[in-house]
Design an enzyme around this catalytic site. Structure first.
Site, PDB file in Angstrom:
ATOM      1  N   LYS A 100     -12.890  -1.382  -5.467  1.00  0.00           N
ATOM      2  CA  LYS A 100     -12.144  -2.553  -5.977  1.00  0.00           C
ATOM      3  C   LYS A 100     -13.101  -3.725  -6.167  1.00  0.00           C
ATOM      4  O   LYS A 100     -13.052  -4.426  -7.178  1.00  0.00           O
ATOM      5  CB  LYS A 100     -11.021  -2.943  -5.010  1.00  0.00           C
ATOM      6  N   TYR A 132     -13.174   2.926  -0.633  1.00  0.00           N
ATOM      7  CA  TYR A 132     -12.073   2.543  -1.539  1.00  0.00           C
ATOM      8  C   TYR A 132     -12.168   1.052  -1.860  1.00  0.00           C
ATOM      9  O   TYR A 132     -12.112   0.638  -3.017  1.00  0.00           O
ATOM     10  CB  TYR A 132     -10.707   2.868  -0.899  1.00  0.00           C
ATOM     11  N   SER A 164      -6.977  -5.464  -4.790  1.00  0.00           N
ATOM     12  CA  SER A 164      -6.272  -5.296  -3.519  1.00  0.00           C
ATOM     13  C   SER A 164      -6.719  -6.340  -2.519  1.00  0.00           C
ATOM     14  O   SER A 164      -7.875  -6.788  -2.541  1.00  0.00           O
ATOM     15  CB  SER A 164      -6.605  -3.895  -2.990  1.00  0.00           C
TER      16      SER A 164
HETATM   17  P1  NAD Z   1      -0.437   5.825  -7.106  1.00  0.00           P
HETATM   18  O1  NAD Z   1      -1.380   6.840  -6.570  1.00  0.00           O
HETATM   19  O2  NAD Z   1       1.009   6.035  -6.906  1.00  0.00           O
HETATM   20  O3  NAD Z   1      -0.705   5.596  -8.664  1.00  0.00           O
HETATM   21  C1  NAD Z   1      -1.978   5.748  -9.239  1.00  0.00           C
HETATM   22  C2  NAD Z   1      -1.814   6.653 -10.459  1.00  0.00           C
HETATM   23  O4  NAD Z   1      -3.091   6.818 -11.086  1.00  0.00           O
HETATM   24  C3  NAD Z   1      -1.304   8.042 -10.095  1.00  0.00           C
HETATM   25  O5  NAD Z   1      -0.187   8.329 -10.918  1.00  0.00           O
HETATM   26  C4  NAD Z   1      -2.480   8.962 -10.401  1.00  0.00           C
HETATM   27  O6  NAD Z   1      -2.052  10.238 -10.843  1.00  0.00           O
HETATM   28  C5  NAD Z   1      -3.212   8.175 -11.484  1.00  0.00           C
HETATM   29  N1  NAD Z   1      -4.664   8.444 -11.580  1.00  0.00           N
HETATM   30  C6  NAD Z   1      -5.579   8.416 -10.578  1.00  0.00           C
HETATM   31  N2  NAD Z   1      -6.800   8.673 -11.074  1.00  0.00           N
HETATM   32  C7  NAD Z   1      -6.664   8.868 -12.415  1.00  0.00           C
HETATM   33  C8  NAD Z   1      -7.567   9.173 -13.472  1.00  0.00           C
HETATM   34  N3  NAD Z   1      -8.857   9.359 -13.254  1.00  0.00           N
HETATM   35  N4  NAD Z   1      -7.065   9.298 -14.727  1.00  0.00           N
HETATM   36  C9  NAD Z   1      -5.735   9.127 -14.967  1.00  0.00           C
HETATM   37  N5  NAD Z   1      -4.842   8.848 -14.002  1.00  0.00           N
HETATM   38  C10 NAD Z   1      -5.306   8.711 -12.732  1.00  0.00           C
HETATM   39  O7  NAD Z   1      -0.896   4.404  -6.501  1.00  0.00           O
HETATM   40  P2  NAD Z   1      -0.153   3.003  -6.525  1.00  0.00           P
HETATM   41  O8  NAD Z   1       0.259   2.679  -5.142  1.00  0.00           O
HETATM   42  O9  NAD Z   1       0.841   2.975  -7.619  1.00  0.00           O
HETATM   43  O10 NAD Z   1      -1.390   2.079  -6.856  1.00  0.00           O
HETATM   44  C11 NAD Z   1      -1.703   1.688  -8.182  1.00  0.00           C
HETATM   45  C12 NAD Z   1      -2.978   0.854  -8.159  1.00  0.00           C
HETATM   46  O11 NAD Z   1      -2.787  -0.267  -7.301  1.00  0.00           O
HETATM   47  C13 NAD Z   1      -4.196   1.597  -7.615  1.00  0.00           C
HETATM   48  O12 NAD Z   1      -5.327   1.188  -8.346  1.00  0.00           O
HETATM   49  C14 NAD Z   1      -4.293   1.093  -6.193  1.00  0.00           C
HETATM   50  O13 NAD Z   1      -5.623   1.142  -5.721  1.00  0.00           O
HETATM   51  C15 NAD Z   1      -3.822  -0.337  -6.341  1.00  0.00           C
HETATM   52  N6  NAD Z   1      -3.269  -0.896  -5.103  1.00  0.00           N
HETATM   53  C16 NAD Z   1      -2.271  -0.237  -4.452  1.00  0.00           C
HETATM   54  C17 NAD Z   1      -1.764  -0.756  -3.267  1.00  0.00           C
HETATM   55  C18 NAD Z   1      -0.705  -0.021  -2.505  1.00  0.00           C
HETATM   56  O14 NAD Z   1      -0.550  -0.294  -1.308  1.00  0.00           O
HETATM   57  N7  NAD Z   1       0.059   0.876  -3.087  1.00  0.00           N
HETATM   58  C19 NAD Z   1      -2.257  -1.968  -2.777  1.00  0.00           C
HETATM   59  C20 NAD Z   1      -3.273  -2.621  -3.484  1.00  0.00           C
HETATM   60  C21 NAD Z   1      -3.764  -2.073  -4.660  1.00  0.00           C
HETATM   61  C1  WQD Z   2       0.263  -1.600   7.703  1.00  0.00           C
HETATM   62  C2  WQD Z   2       0.348  -1.839   9.201  1.00  0.00           C
HETATM   63  C3  WQD Z   2      -1.148  -0.445  10.450  1.00  0.00           C
HETATM   64  C4  WQD Z   2       0.756   3.352   9.457  1.00  0.00           C
HETATM   65  C5  WQD Z   2      -3.411  -0.465   3.098  1.00  0.00           C
HETATM   66  C6  WQD Z   2      -4.789  -0.484   2.475  1.00  0.00           C
HETATM   67  C7  WQD Z   2      -4.905  -1.659   1.554  1.00  0.00           C
HETATM   68  C8  WQD Z   2      -3.764  -1.668   0.539  1.00  0.00           C
HETATM   69  C9  WQD Z   2      -2.439  -1.589   1.208  1.00  0.00           C
HETATM   70  C10 WQD Z   2      -4.512  -0.444  -1.354  1.00  0.00           C
HETATM   71  C11 WQD Z   2      -1.017  -1.856   9.886  1.00  0.00           C
HETATM   72  C12 WQD Z   2       0.286  -0.100  10.776  1.00  0.00           C
HETATM   73  C13 WQD Z   2       0.439   2.019   9.545  1.00  0.00           C
HETATM   74  C14 WQD Z   2       1.230   4.044  10.609  1.00  0.00           C
HETATM   75  C15 WQD Z   2       1.065   1.972  11.842  1.00  0.00           C
HETATM   76  N1  WQD Z   2      -3.825  -0.526  -0.321  1.00  0.00           N
HETATM   77  N2  WQD Z   2       0.595   1.337  10.716  1.00  0.00           N
HETATM   78  N3  WQD Z   2       1.377   3.303  11.763  1.00  0.00           N
HETATM   79  O1  WQD Z   2      -3.628  -0.919   6.198  1.00  0.00           O
HETATM   80  O2  WQD Z   2      -2.404  -3.064   5.646  1.00  0.00           O
HETATM   81  O3  WQD Z   2      -3.253  -1.657   3.848  1.00  0.00           O
HETATM   82  O4  WQD Z   2      -2.417  -0.445   2.069  1.00  0.00           O
HETATM   83  O5  WQD Z   2      -5.261  -1.246  -1.810  1.00  0.00           O
HETATM   84  O6  WQD Z   2      -6.140  -1.539   0.948  1.00  0.00           O
HETATM   85  O7  WQD Z   2      -5.762  -0.581   3.508  1.00  0.00           O
HETATM   86  O8  WQD Z   2      -1.311  -0.868   5.111  1.00  0.00           O
HETATM   87  O9  WQD Z   2       0.746   0.426   5.450  1.00  0.00           O
HETATM   88  O10 WQD Z   2      -1.460   1.451   6.138  1.00  0.00           O
HETATM   89  O11 WQD Z   2      -0.544  -0.451   7.465  1.00  0.00           O
HETATM   90  O12 WQD Z   2       1.188   1.363  12.909  1.00  0.00           O
HETATM   91  O13 WQD Z   2       1.504   5.237  10.591  1.00  0.00           O
HETATM   92  O14 WQD Z   2       1.055  -0.730   9.787  1.00  0.00           O
HETATM   93  O15 WQD Z   2      -1.968  -0.349  11.583  1.00  0.00           O
HETATM   94  O16 WQD Z   2      -0.949  -2.796  10.924  1.00  0.00           O
HETATM   95  P1  WQD Z   2      -2.712  -1.643   5.318  1.00  0.00           P
HETATM   96  P2  WQD Z   2      -0.625   0.241   5.993  1.00  0.00           P
END
Ligand code: NAD
Ligand code: WQD
Length: 349
Positions: free
Chosen positions: A158, A154, A130
């Site tokens: 990562k 979190y 991430s």
């Molecule tokens: P999500 O929660 O929708 O998907 C994650 C999935 O993993 C879920 O279906 C959950 O049930 C499963 N899971 C969690 N722990 C588990 C375990 N111990 N065993 C088996 N299954 C398990 O999240 P997402 O948004 O699809 O994110 C996927 C990956 O990408 C995550 O690792 C997240 O940290 C990373 N990521 C997400 C974002 C984002 O903004 N969505 C940004 C950067 C990185």
């Molecule tokens: C985006 C912008 C908020 C909600 C997060 C995780 C990051 C990655 C992606 C997993 C910011 C603003 C948000 C609200 C708002 N995930 N905001 N009102 O914080 O960039 O990243 O998701 O790895 O690790 O930190 O994403 O969508 O929460 O926020 O004003 O109700 O929207 O302040 O500027 P963020 P976000």
């Protein structure tokens, strides 16, 4: 050439479900391991419907990654060509209050997976990292060479997992590992059949915005309008989830090359968009007026974060195709067709 078997951990989740669809359409077989803690079986059913003739190339195993005997059984019965590892908990705020839950789930889950992969000679991995690992960068765009600094548990999971991956490659050069640092994935499949369906209170901007638009919440709270940005609100690099899914197919192709080692790539668009710009694009796409409540900055938030995408373009031959208007159109299409996510169909199963 034989069809490749890809193990997709967390494949029922938001990014996972979009990725398995792209995998199936590209001719791969996808085996999902998911404990369904933050996802629904309905997502898998919908992916099958969208995959048409490829639907039989998808299977779901409701297994927790930390359940080593079950994982062992799976690896003993199927030879996997590579693993895409999405499974993990991802709510930043929750990780601050429940650090052990995050360390247990994300770290032990990953270590168990890596041990079982090594034992079965499957040493190709794509991992969901991430942009959070850049902390509060001093400048933008963020390149992969920027110093790493997690600012919450979190983010530390990562960072630790990235380091674990670098260590195992140094200990055994047969491993090929790609660490993908996603920026802000949003939007949904253009069909409106799959999308993001967070359990409980949405932590991220777009799921919240979507719930305001369908009437589930009264207003969007804007966290901070005194940043040094175009309109005072935070700037992020929003990326269409289908583009992100395609980035994983590009990473799998890269794993077929020799001497990959352990490489890291940003996946983003390289463009920054403010919260208010995003709200306005979503209002245009949905035809709904979004009520706003201005509030103070959210602790831990960076001011401006967007990616340098040069390395992914050059080495993965991947570039995001969709813009903000496409992301908002598809997010709204998913929201209006599924105002309560997968819930209504879930209760019928
Ligand atoms: P999500 O929660 O929708 O998907 C994650 C999935 O993993 C879920 O279906 C959950 O049930 C499963 N899971 C969690 N722990 C588990 C375990 N111990 N065993 C088996 N299954 C398990 O999240 P997402 O948004 O699809 O994110 C996927 C990956 O990408 C995550 O690792 C997240 O940290 C990373 N990521 C997400 C974002 C984002 O903004 N969505 C940004 C950067 C990185
Ligand atoms: C985006 C912008 C908020 C909600 C997060 C995780 C990051 C990655 C992606 C997993 C910011 C603003 C948000 C609200 C708002 N995930 N905001 N009102 O914080 O960039 O990243 O998701 O790895 O690790 O930190 O994403 O969508 O929460 O926020 O004003 O109700 O929207 O302040 O500027 P963020 P976000």
């Amino acid at each position: 050439m034989a069809t490749k078997n890809i193990l997709v951990t967390g494949g029922a989740g938001y990014i996972g479900s979009h990725t398995i669809l792209q995998l199936l359409l590209a001719g791969f077989k996808a085996v999902v391991v998911d404990n369904l803690d933050n996802s629904s079986k309905v997502a898998i059913q919908r992916v099958k419907e969208l995959a048409g003739e490829y639907r039989s190339n998808l299977s779901l195993h409701q297994v927790d990654l930390r359940d080593k005997p079950k994982l062992e059984q799976l690896f003993a019965s199927i030879r996997f060509d590579a693993v895409i590892h999405f499974a993990g908990l991802k709510a930043v705020g929750e990780s601050v209050h429940k650090p052990l839950l995050y360390y247990n789930n994300n770290l032990i889950g990953t270590i168990t997976l890596l041990e079982v992969m090594a034992a079965h000679g499957c040493k190709k991995l794509v991992f969901s990292s991430s942009a959070t690992v850049y902390g509060w960068p001093k400048e933008v765009p963020c390149t992969e060479k920027f110093p790493l600094a997690a600012t919450n548990p979190y983010g530390r999971t990562k960072l630790f997992i990235e380091e674990i991956c670098r260590d195992i490659f140094h200990s055994d050069s047969e491993w090929k590992i790609i660490l993908l640092r996603y920026f802000n994935p949003v939007g949904a499949h253009p069909s409106g059949q799959i999308g993001e369906d967070p359990r409980g209170f949405p932590n991220n901007l777009m799921p919240f915005l979507q719930q305001v638009a369908v009437g589930r919440r009264p207003a969007l709270t804007v966290f901070g309008n005194d940043y040094n940005t175009v309109d005072g609100t935070g700037v992020r690099d929003y990326l269409h989830v289908v583009d992100l899914a395609d980035g994983h197919i590009a990473a799998l192709s890269k794993l077929d090359e020799t001497n990959i080692g352990c490489e890291v790539y940003n996946l983003g668009t390289g463009k920054g968009t403010s919260v208010l710009e995003m709200v306005s694009a979503f209002e245009k796409a949905s035809g709904k007026k979004i009520s706003l409540v201005m509030a103070g900055r959210r602790p831990g938030d960076a001011e401006i974060l967007y990616a340098s995408t040069e390395k992914a373009e050059r080495e993965l031959h991947w570039k995001a195709r969709y813009g903000i208007d496409d992301m908002c159109r598809d997010q709204w299409n998913w929201a209006r067709k599924n105002p309560y996510g997968y819930e209504s169909q879930e209760s019928a199963i």
